[in-house]
Scaffold this active site. Structure first.
Site, PDB file in Angstrom:
ATOM      1  N   LYS A 173       2.355  -3.808   6.459  1.00 31.13           N
ATOM      2  CA  LYS A 173       2.750  -3.829   5.042  1.00 31.13           C
ATOM      3  C   LYS A 173       4.267  -3.633   4.926  1.00 31.13           C
ATOM      4  O   LYS A 173       4.932  -4.310   4.145  1.00 31.13           O
ATOM      5  CB  LYS A 173       2.005  -2.737   4.261  1.00 31.13           C
ATOM      6  CG  LYS A 173       0.513  -2.950   4.154  1.00 31.13           C
ATOM      7  CD  LYS A 173       0.175  -4.212   3.377  1.00 31.13           C
ATOM      8  CE  LYS A 173      -1.309  -4.460   3.255  1.00 31.13           C
ATOM      9  NZ  LYS A 173      -1.635  -5.776   2.683  1.00 31.13           N
TER      10      LYS A 173
ATOM     11  N   TYR B 190      -1.547  -0.942  10.757  1.00 32.64           N
ATOM     12  CA  TYR B 190      -1.837  -1.522   9.430  1.00 32.64           C
ATOM     13  C   TYR B 190      -0.669  -1.257   8.469  1.00 32.64           C
ATOM     14  O   TYR B 190      -0.153  -2.173   7.817  1.00 32.64           O
ATOM     15  CB  TYR B 190      -3.140  -0.930   8.863  1.00 32.64           C
ATOM     16  CG  TYR B 190      -3.287  -1.190   7.380  1.00 32.64           C
ATOM     17  CD1 TYR B 190      -3.567  -2.474   6.919  1.00 32.64           C
ATOM     18  CD2 TYR B 190      -3.121  -0.172   6.433  1.00 32.64           C
ATOM     19  CE1 TYR B 190      -3.678  -2.730   5.555  1.00 32.64           C
ATOM     20  CE2 TYR B 190      -3.231  -0.416   5.086  1.00 32.64           C
ATOM     21  CZ  TYR B 190      -3.504  -1.698   4.648  1.00 32.64           C
ATOM     22  OH  TYR B 190      -3.603  -1.945   3.293  1.00 32.64           O
TER      23      TYR B 190
ATOM     24  N   SER C  93       0.836  -1.203   0.000  1.00 32.37           N
ATOM     25  CA  SER C  93       0.000   0.000   0.000  1.00 32.37           C
ATOM     26  C   SER C  93       0.868   1.249   0.000  1.00 32.37           C
ATOM     27  O   SER C  93       1.947   1.277   0.607  1.00 32.37           O
ATOM     28  CB  SER C  93      -0.857  -0.011   1.272  1.00 32.37           C
ATOM     29  OG  SER C  93      -1.495   1.227   1.457  1.00 32.37           O
TER      30      SER C  93
HETATM   31  P1  NAD Z   1     -10.963  -6.855   1.016  1.00 35.12           P
HETATM   32  O1  NAD Z   1     -11.175  -6.827   2.486  1.00 35.12           O
HETATM   33  O2  NAD Z   1     -12.127  -6.606   0.122  1.00 35.12           O
HETATM   34  O3  NAD Z   1     -10.315  -8.257   0.585  1.00 35.12           O
HETATM   35  C1  NAD Z   1      -9.443  -8.968   1.430  1.00 35.12           C
HETATM   36  C2  NAD Z   1      -9.914 -10.417   1.415  1.00 35.12           C
HETATM   37  O4  NAD Z   1      -9.033 -11.211   2.206  1.00 35.12           O
HETATM   38  C3  NAD Z   1     -11.316 -10.585   2.011  1.00 35.12           C
HETATM   39  O5  NAD Z   1     -12.093 -11.362   1.119  1.00 35.12           O
HETATM   40  C4  NAD Z   1     -11.089 -11.322   3.329  1.00 35.12           C
HETATM   41  O6  NAD Z   1     -12.155 -12.206   3.630  1.00 35.12           O
HETATM   42  C5  NAD Z   1      -9.805 -12.077   3.024  1.00 35.12           C
HETATM   43  N1  NAD Z   1      -8.958 -12.371   4.183  1.00 35.12           N
HETATM   44  C6  NAD Z   1      -8.491 -11.487   5.113  1.00 35.12           C
HETATM   45  N2  NAD Z   1      -7.668 -12.120   5.964  1.00 35.12           N
HETATM   46  C7  NAD Z   1      -7.610 -13.421   5.568  1.00 35.12           C
HETATM   47  C8  NAD Z   1      -6.916 -14.558   6.028  1.00 35.12           C
HETATM   48  N3  NAD Z   1      -6.101 -14.496   7.093  1.00 35.12           N
HETATM   49  N4  NAD Z   1      -7.088 -15.745   5.379  1.00 35.12           N
HETATM   50  C9  NAD Z   1      -7.929 -15.820   4.298  1.00 35.12           C
HETATM   51  N5  NAD Z   1      -8.604 -14.766   3.815  1.00 35.12           N
HETATM   52  C10 NAD Z   1      -8.443 -13.580   4.444  1.00 35.12           C
HETATM   53  O7  NAD Z   1      -9.767  -5.837   0.688  1.00 35.12           O
HETATM   54  P2  NAD Z   1      -9.224  -5.284  -0.696  1.00 35.12           P
HETATM   55  O8  NAD Z   1      -9.560  -3.842  -0.771  1.00 35.12           O
HETATM   56  O9  NAD Z   1      -9.594  -6.177  -1.797  1.00 35.12           O
HETATM   57  O10 NAD Z   1      -7.662  -5.373  -0.403  1.00 35.12           O
HETATM   58  C11 NAD Z   1      -6.876  -6.460  -0.830  1.00 35.12           C
HETATM   59  C12 NAD Z   1      -5.451  -6.238  -0.373  1.00 35.12           C
HETATM   60  O11 NAD Z   1      -4.979  -5.007  -0.904  1.00 35.12           O
HETATM   61  C13 NAD Z   1      -5.272  -6.148   1.136  1.00 35.12           C
HETATM   62  O12 NAD Z   1      -4.061  -6.805   1.480  1.00 35.12           O
HETATM   63  C14 NAD Z   1      -5.160  -4.672   1.398  1.00 35.12           C
HETATM   64  O13 NAD Z   1      -4.398  -4.389   2.548  1.00 35.12           O
HETATM   65  C15 NAD Z   1      -4.451  -4.200   0.136  1.00 35.12           C
HETATM   66  N6  NAD Z   1      -4.713  -2.788  -0.175  1.00 35.12           N
HETATM   67  C16 NAD Z   1      -5.984  -2.337  -0.280  1.00 35.12           C
HETATM   68  C17 NAD Z   1      -6.226  -1.001  -0.537  1.00 35.12           C
HETATM   69  C18 NAD Z   1      -7.631  -0.441  -0.600  1.00 35.12           C
HETATM   70  O14 NAD Z   1      -7.819   0.742  -0.367  1.00 35.12           O
HETATM   71  N7  NAD Z   1      -8.642  -1.247  -0.926  1.00 35.12           N
HETATM   72  C19 NAD Z   1      -5.146  -0.118  -0.734  1.00 35.12           C
HETATM   73  C20 NAD Z   1      -3.853  -0.629  -0.640  1.00 35.12           C
HETATM   74  C21 NAD Z   1      -3.647  -1.970  -0.357  1.00 35.12           C
HETATM   75  C1  WQD Z   2      -9.247   9.808   0.862  1.00 36.06           C
HETATM   76  C2  WQD Z   2      -9.362  11.315   1.061  1.00 36.06           C
HETATM   77  C3  WQD Z   2      -9.569  11.959   3.368  1.00 36.06           C
HETATM   78  C4  WQD Z   2     -13.462  10.028   3.983  1.00 36.06           C
HETATM   79  C5  WQD Z   2      -6.721   4.823   2.949  1.00 36.06           C
HETATM   80  C6  WQD Z   2      -5.708   4.070   3.753  1.00 36.06           C
HETATM   81  C7  WQD Z   2      -4.614   3.564   2.844  1.00 36.06           C
HETATM   82  C8  WQD Z   2      -5.181   2.778   1.662  1.00 36.06           C
HETATM   83  C9  WQD Z   2      -6.250   3.536   0.956  1.00 36.06           C
HETATM   84  C10 WQD Z   2      -5.186   0.458   2.274  1.00 36.06           C
HETATM   85  C11 WQD Z   2      -8.549  11.859   2.235  1.00 36.06           C
HETATM   86  C12 WQD Z   2     -10.822  12.299   2.611  1.00 36.06           C
HETATM   87  C13 WQD Z   2     -12.280  10.499   3.453  1.00 36.06           C
HETATM   88  C14 WQD Z   2     -14.468  10.979   4.337  1.00 36.06           C
HETATM   89  C15 WQD Z   2     -13.052  12.758   3.565  1.00 36.06           C
HETATM   90  N1  WQD Z   2      -5.809   1.550   2.097  1.00 36.06           N
HETATM   91  N2  WQD Z   2     -12.076  11.829   3.243  1.00 36.06           N
HETATM   92  N3  WQD Z   2     -14.217  12.296   4.090  1.00 36.06           N
HETATM   93  O1  WQD Z   2      -6.845   7.882   3.783  1.00 36.06           O
HETATM   94  O2  WQD Z   2      -6.019   8.219   1.399  1.00 36.06           O
HETATM   95  O3  WQD Z   2      -6.090   5.955   2.356  1.00 36.06           O
HETATM   96  O4  WQD Z   2      -7.234   3.966   1.915  1.00 36.06           O
HETATM   97  O5  WQD Z   2      -4.018   0.255   2.136  1.00 36.06           O
HETATM   98  O6  WQD Z   2      -3.798   2.772   3.646  1.00 36.06           O
HETATM   99  O7  WQD Z   2      -5.169   4.920   4.744  1.00 36.06           O
HETATM  100  O8  WQD Z   2      -8.210   7.046   1.801  1.00 36.06           O
HETATM  101  O9  WQD Z   2     -10.573   7.059   1.171  1.00 36.06           O
HETATM  102  O10 WQD Z   2      -9.985   7.277   3.625  1.00 36.06           O
HETATM  103  O11 WQD Z   2      -9.511   9.159   2.097  1.00 36.06           O
HETATM  104  O12 WQD Z   2     -12.868  13.967   3.379  1.00 36.06           O
HETATM  105  O13 WQD Z   2     -15.534  10.612   4.839  1.00 36.06           O
HETATM  106  O14 WQD Z   2     -10.737  11.619   1.379  1.00 36.06           O
HETATM  107  O15 WQD Z   2      -9.282  12.947   4.315  1.00 36.06           O
HETATM  108  O16 WQD Z   2      -8.103  13.141   1.851  1.00 36.06           O
HETATM  109  P1  WQD Z   2      -6.740   7.392   2.409  1.00 36.06           P
HETATM  110  P2  WQD Z   2      -9.647   7.569   2.207  1.00 36.06           P
END
Ligand code: NAD
Ligand code: WQD
Length: 338
Positions: free
Chosen positions: A152, A148, A124
């Site tokens: 990562k 979190y 991330s």
């Molecule tokens: P999500 O929660 O929709 O998907 C994660 C999936 O993993 C879920 O289906 C959950 O049931 C499964 N899971 C969690 N822990 C598990 C375990 N120990 N064993 C088996 N299954 C498990 O999330 P997503 O948005 O699809 O994210 C996928 C990956 O990408 C995550 O690792 C997340 O940290 C990373 N990521 C997401 C974002 C975002 O904003 N969505 C941003 C950056 C990184």
């Molecule tokens: C986006 C922008 C907020 C909600 C997060 C995680 C990051 C990654 C992606 C997993 C920011 C603003 C938000 C609201 C708002 N996930 N905001 N009102 O914080 O960039 O990243 O998700 O890895 O680790 O931290 O994403 O969607 O929460 O916010 O004004 O109700 O929207 O301040 O500027 P963020 P976000």
């Protein structure tokens, strides 16, 4: 290729599984559905017109994982499984270290036993923290600011050390920026449980009348309109980035890191306006104080992914909003209705 997808029932995993199937790969998903539903994979199989097997197991359960490797003999793993809520990680850090870090060690050990040497890992942009300023290139210092993000960072380090110790191990770390959007069919999308953690999911529910009280966190950042800048990247572009990374892993062992972002920053107000246009509705909001821990701007330097993976995010913010609005209209209760 035979690909094991952990967390494949989730938001990014389901879209990636569909791209894998559409490109002829065979997929087994390991997911214990802590934040998802098997319905997403039923829809993936329907769209691809190909089967996808779901094994409901925790990646941290060595015996269950071993059985999947013994039967399916994956040639590569895409590791999405993990917890991702920043606030929850501060309340429940041990859960995050167990499910994100310890489970990944179990996965790597099982891969080694079964001679599987290719892994793509979901990292991330949160690892950049506030140690440097956007645009972030992959060699910028990392300094996550919450448990979190630290999970990562730790997994990145574990993967780097494992690759250094085993020259045959091929690792792709993908640092996603802010994934948004949905499949253009409207059948797959993000299905957050409870109050959405991310901006666009919240905005979509406000636009649909399911929720009130959209707050814009901070309007005096040093940005053009004073609200935070982020790099929103369409989930289908992101999914396709995984296939590009898989191709590169075939070229041999080593540890590599790529940003997956659009490289085009958008402000909170621009996101709200884009979604209002896509959904054809007004979206009321209130300007409130900045959210603790937020940075003013987070967006990617995407040149490395362009150069080395031949990958770019083609889809626009407007398209992502249109696709999310279609998903929201077609599945207002997410996957719950089946
Ligand atoms: P999500 O929660 O929709 O998907 C994660 C999936 O993993 C879920 O289906 C959950 O049931 C499964 N899971 C969690 N822990 C598990 C375990 N120990 N064993 C088996 N299954 C498990 O999330 P997503 O948005 O699809 O994210 C996928 C990956 O990408 C995550 O690792 C997340 O940290 C990373 N990521 C997401 C974002 C975002 O904003 N969505 C941003 C950056 C990184
Ligand atoms: C986006 C922008 C907020 C909600 C997060 C995680 C990051 C990654 C992606 C997993 C920011 C603003 C938000 C609201 C708002 N996930 N905001 N009102 O914080 O960039 O990243 O998700 O890895 O680790 O931290 O994403 O969607 O929460 O916010 O004004 O109700 O929207 O301040 O500027 P963020 P976000």
């Amino acid at each position: 290729m035979r690909v094991l997808v952990t967390g494949g029932a989730g938001y990014i995993g389901s879209h990636t599984t569909l791209e894998l199937l559409a490109n002829g790969h065979h997929v087994v998903v390991v997911d214990y559905l802590s934040n998802s539903s098997a319905e997403s994979l039923r829809r993936v199989a329907g769209l691809a017109e190909r089967p996808v097997e779901l094994v409901e197991a925790n990646v941290g359960e060595a015996a269950a994982l071993d059985a999947v490797f013994a039967r399916f003999a994956p040639e590569a793993v895409i590791h999405f499984a993990g917890r991702k809520a920043v606030g929850e990680s501060t309340r429940l850090p041990l859960l995050y270290y167990r499910e994100n870090v310890a489970a990944t060690i179990t996965l790597l050990e099982t891969m080694a036993v079964h001679d599987c040497r290719r892994i793509v890992f979901s990292s991330s942009a949160t690892v950049y923290g506030s140690a440097s300023e956007a645009p972030f290139a992959e060699d910028a210092p990392t300094a996550a600011t919450n448990p979190y993000g630290r999970t990562k960072q730790m997994v990145e380090q574990i993967l780097a050390d494992a690759a250094a110790a085993d020259p045959a191990l091929s690792v792709a770390v993908l640092r996603y920026f802010n994934p948004i959007g949905a499949h253009e069919s409207g059948l797959l999308g993000e299905d957050p449980k409870g109050v959405p953690n991310n901006l666009l999911s919240f905005v979509a529910q406000v636009a649909a009348g399911r929720r009130t009280g959209l707050q814009v966190f901070g309007n005096d950042y040093p940005t053009p309109d004073g609200t935070g800048l982020r790099d929103y990247v369409h989930v289908v572009d992101l999914a396709q980035g995984h296939l590009s990374a898989l191709d590169r892993l075939g070229e041999g062992g080593g540890y590599r890191v790529w940003n997956l972002g659009s490289g085009r920053p958008a402000s909170v107000l621009q996101v709200i306006e884009a979604y209002a246009r896509a959904a054809g509705t007004r979206i009321p909001y209130r300007l409130v104080a900045a959210r603790p821990g937020d940075v003013a701007a987070s967006y990617a330097d995407v040149t490395k992914a362009e150069r080395e993976l031949g990958w770019t995010a083609h889809r626009s913010l407007d398209q992502a909003c249109a696709d999310t609005a279609r998903w929201q209209a077609g599945s207002p209760d997410g996957y719950a209705a089946g």
